[in-house]
Design a protein around this motif. Structure first.
Motif, mmCIF file in Angstrom:
data_model
loop_
_atom_site.group_PDB
_atom_site.id
_atom_site.type_symbol
_atom_site.label_atom_id
_atom_site.label_comp_id
_atom_site.label_asym_id
_atom_site.label_seq_id
_atom_site.Cartn_x
_atom_site.Cartn_y
_atom_site.Cartn_z
ATOM 1 N N TYR A 12 0.832 -1.206 0.000
ATOM 2 C CA TYR A 12 0.000 0.000 0.000
ATOM 3 C C TYR A 12 0.863 1.251 0.000
ATOM 4 O O TYR A 12 0.602 2.204 -0.736
ATOM 5 C CB TYR A 12 -0.905 -0.005 1.233
ATOM 6 C CG TYR A 12 -1.728 1.253 1.385
ATOM 7 C CD1 TYR A 12 -2.729 1.567 0.470
ATOM 8 C CD2 TYR A 12 -1.495 2.122 2.453
ATOM 9 C CE1 TYR A 12 -3.481 2.723 0.623
ATOM 10 C CE2 TYR A 12 -2.242 3.272 2.595
ATOM 11 C CZ TYR A 12 -3.241 3.565 1.684
ATOM 12 O OH TYR A 12 -3.975 4.712 1.838
ATOM 13 N N ALA A 13 1.954 1.241 0.802
ATOM 14 C CA ALA A 13 2.833 2.410 0.856
ATOM 15 C C ALA A 13 3.518 2.654 -0.483
ATOM 16 O O ALA A 13 3.630 3.788 -0.954
ATOM 17 C CB ALA A 13 3.883 2.222 1.960
ATOM 18 N N ASP A 14 3.976 1.570 -1.125
ATOM 19 C CA ASP A 14 4.626 1.727 -2.419
ATOM 20 C C ASP A 14 3.630 2.172 -3.480
ATOM 21 O O ASP A 14 3.955 2.968 -4.353
ATOM 22 C CB ASP A 14 5.287 0.417 -2.853
ATOM 23 C CG ASP A 14 6.559 0.139 -2.068
ATOM 24 O OD1 ASP A 14 6.976 1.035 -1.310
ATOM 25 O OD2 ASP A 14 7.121 -0.958 -2.198
ATOM 26 N N ALA A 15 2.396 1.668 -3.417
ATOM 27 C CA ALA A 15 1.389 2.070 -4.399
ATOM 28 C C ALA A 15 1.078 3.551 -4.272
ATOM 29 O O ALA A 15 0.874 4.246 -5.272
ATOM 30 C CB ALA A 15 0.116 1.242 -4.211
ATOM 31 N N LYS A 16 1.039 4.067 -3.041
ATOM 32 C CA LYS A 16 0.781 5.495 -2.869
ATOM 33 C C LYS A 16 1.892 6.327 -3.461
ATOM 34 O O LYS A 16 1.659 7.430 -3.958
ATOM 35 C CB LYS A 16 0.624 5.826 -1.376
ATOM 36 C CG LYS A 16 -0.690 5.347 -0.790
ATOM 37 C CD LYS A 16 -1.019 6.083 0.489
ATOM 38 C CE LYS A 16 0.034 5.854 1.544
ATOM 39 N NZ LYS A 16 -0.276 6.529 2.813
ATOM 40 N N LEU A 17 3.140 5.827 -3.402
ATOM 41 C CA LEU A 17 4.243 6.561 -3.996
ATOM 42 C C LEU A 17 4.202 6.491 -5.512
ATOM 43 O O LEU A 17 4.512 7.458 -6.203
ATOM 44 C CB LEU A 17 5.573 5.997 -3.485
ATOM 45 C CG LEU A 17 5.918 6.399 -2.054
ATOM 46 C CD1 LEU A 17 6.961 5.462 -1.488
ATOM 47 C CD2 LEU A 17 6.408 7.824 -1.995
ATOM 48 N N LEU A 18 3.824 5.335 -6.048
ATOM 49 C CA LEU A 18 3.780 5.182 -7.493
ATOM 50 C C LEU A 18 2.611 5.947 -8.098
ATOM 51 O O LEU A 18 2.715 6.483 -9.201
ATOM 52 C CB LEU A 18 3.677 3.697 -7.854
ATOM 53 C CG LEU A 18 4.939 2.878 -7.565
ATOM 54 C CD1 LEU A 18 4.649 1.398 -7.703
ATOM 55 C CD2 LEU A 18 6.067 3.274 -8.504
ATOM 56 N N VAL A 19 1.492 5.996 -7.417
ATOM 57 C CA VAL A 19 0.342 6.769 -7.870
ATOM 58 C C VAL A 19 -0.068 7.694 -6.725
ATOM 59 O O VAL A 19 -0.980 7.388 -5.962
ATOM 60 C CB VAL A 19 -0.828 5.846 -8.274
ATOM 61 C CG1 VAL A 19 -1.953 6.669 -8.885
ATOM 62 C CG2 VAL A 19 -0.372 4.777 -9.248
ATOM 63 N N HIS A 70 4.231 14.454 -16.276
ATOM 64 C CA HIS A 70 4.878 15.017 -17.453
ATOM 65 C C HIS A 70 5.500 13.912 -18.281
ATOM 66 O O HIS A 70 5.600 12.759 -17.847
ATOM 67 C CB HIS A 70 5.922 16.071 -17.064
ATOM 68 C CG HIS A 70 7.030 15.554 -16.196
ATOM 69 N ND1 HIS A 70 8.114 14.860 -16.685
ATOM 70 C CD2 HIS A 70 7.215 15.637 -14.839
ATOM 71 C CE1 HIS A 70 8.922 14.541 -15.694
ATOM 72 N NE2 HIS A 70 8.398 14.976 -14.554
ATOM 73 N N GLY A 71 5.958 14.267 -19.482
ATOM 74 C CA GLY A 71 6.414 13.276 -20.447
ATOM 75 C C GLY A 71 7.836 12.820 -20.306
ATOM 76 O O GLY A 71 8.327 12.062 -21.146
ATOM 77 N N ALA A 72 8.554 13.273 -19.277
ATOM 78 C CA ALA A 72 9.908 12.779 -18.957
ATOM 79 C C ALA A 72 10.951 13.134 -20.008
ATOM 80 O O ALA A 72 11.975 12.465 -20.109
ATOM 81 C CB ALA A 72 9.896 11.269 -18.723
ATOM 82 N N GLN A 108 5.911 14.505 -8.477
ATOM 83 C CA GLN A 108 5.855 14.399 -9.931
ATOM 84 C C GLN A 108 5.950 12.943 -10.356
ATOM 85 O O GLN A 108 6.604 12.127 -9.712
ATOM 86 C CB GLN A 108 6.974 15.208 -10.587
ATOM 87 C CG GLN A 108 8.373 14.846 -10.131
ATOM 88 C CD GLN A 108 9.438 15.617 -10.885
ATOM 89 O OE1 GLN A 108 9.524 15.520 -12.109
ATOM 90 N NE2 GLN A 108 10.243 16.389 -10.163
ATOM 91 N N VAL A 109 5.274 12.639 -11.464
ATOM 92 C CA VAL A 109 5.279 11.292 -12.022
ATOM 93 C C VAL A 109 5.655 11.403 -13.497
ATOM 94 O O VAL A 109 4.836 11.830 -14.317
ATOM 95 C CB VAL A 109 3.909 10.604 -11.877
ATOM 96 C CG1 VAL A 109 3.951 9.199 -12.476
ATOM 97 C CG2 VAL A 109 3.483 10.553 -10.420
#
Length: 306
Positions: free
Chosen positions: A179-186, A224-226, A246-247
């Motif tokens: 759950y913690a990793d999912a919150k960081l990824l999304v 953003h598109g990286a 940012q993702v």
């Protein structure tokens, strides 16, 4: 410096700290628990600053000065790789916990085995978070010296600032980590996507628009598109400076051709249904994104003609 000692006296304070991590951070788990605390945050930051100061002073105004950026990037990458190794160990530990859960038969042997795996998992989390603290301190020094953010050449750069403080039950440990990793990824928050050409470099306009949007949506997450140059790169610098999550969503060139990957990425962005999309001057990729966002009913801030 006063904090540094001669090599003959056992090395610098930072060297001693690294030796402690090497000797005790990777010790076999069948030994007694190491009661000593993790490194303090102020010592980590001081170690990073001293390291960068020493390298900059050594190489500045010499023929090796052009190598300085790559060397400083490498210092930070050492801790990034350590984080990745710790994550791989956590994956193995998670699988071992699941296996041990299935094998529980009420016996003391199986119970102790599961308790040991839980303790190992907690130690791995602490080690990973400590390495992340080092990486963040070194990345901040990299940004200070070179005026650009430190970014890994491959993979993700997650940052879990909270340290695990207690042992939890095995099922809760596995679920809590996922759950913690999912919150960081999304990350939670209002998603705002920025797209623009690699040749567009009007950073004043980009920062002004992003500041205005951030003022209306303080909890925004920047997508953003990286790109490594142009509007999207400038937006990434803005997010780092403003402490906005940012993702990066890079085109998947491994699955799609170079001509189609950016347009497939546009489809992925529309599928995320961001709160809004900001489009700066670019080319066909931006025009395609505009048409798809309008069809999907997503709010658009269009700066292509401005």
């Amino acid at each position: 410096m006063d904090e540094l000692h001669d090599i003959g006296d056992g090395g610098s304070q930072f060297t001693h700290l690294l030796q402690e991590l090497e000797l005790f951070g990777r010790r076999p788990f069948d030994d007694d628990i190491d009661p000593r605390p993790l490194p303090e945050g102020r010592l980590v930051e001081a170690a990073a600053a001293d390291t960068f100061d020493a390298m900059a002073a050594c190489l500045a105004d010499t023929r090796l000065e052009p190598e300085l950026e790559e060397l400083l990037w490498g210092f930070t990458n050492v801790f990034h790789r350590a984080v990745e190794r710790a994550d791989h160990q956590l994956d193995s530990n998670e699988l071992a916990q699941k296996r041990s859960q299935r094998e529980q038969d009420g016996s003391e042997v199986k119970s102790v085995e599961l308790e040991t795996l839980i303790a190992e998992g907690r130690t791995m989390i602490e080690r990973r978070d400590a390495m992340e603290a080092f990486r963040e301190a070194f990345a901040e020094q990299f940004r200070h010296y070179l005026r650009k953010p430190w970014l890994p050449k491959s993979g993700s750069m997650l940052n879990r600032r909270a340290m695990t403080a207690a042992v939890i039950e095995s099922r809760e440990f596995v679920n809590d980590r996922r759950y913690a990793d999912a919150k960081l990824l999304v990350p939670p928050g209002e998603r705002i996507y920025v797209s623009g050409g690699a040749d567009y470099s009007d950073y004043r306009s980009i920062w002004q628009v992003l500041d205005q949007v951030h003022g209306r949506h303080p909890g925004m997450v920047l997508l953003h598109g990286a790109s490594r140059s142009g509007a999207e790169h400038i937006a990434a610098l803005w997010a780092r400076e403003r402490k906005v999550q940012q993702v990066p969503i890079a085109p998947d060139f491994a699955r799609h051709s170079r001509g189609s990957a950016p347009f497939k990425r546009n489809d992925q962005v529309i599928g995320l249904m961001p709160r809004g999309i900001i489009i700066f001057p670019g080319g066909g990729i931006q025009d395609n994104l505009f048409d798809k966002a309008r069809s999907a009913g997503i709010a658009i801030i269009d700066h292509r003609r401005r």
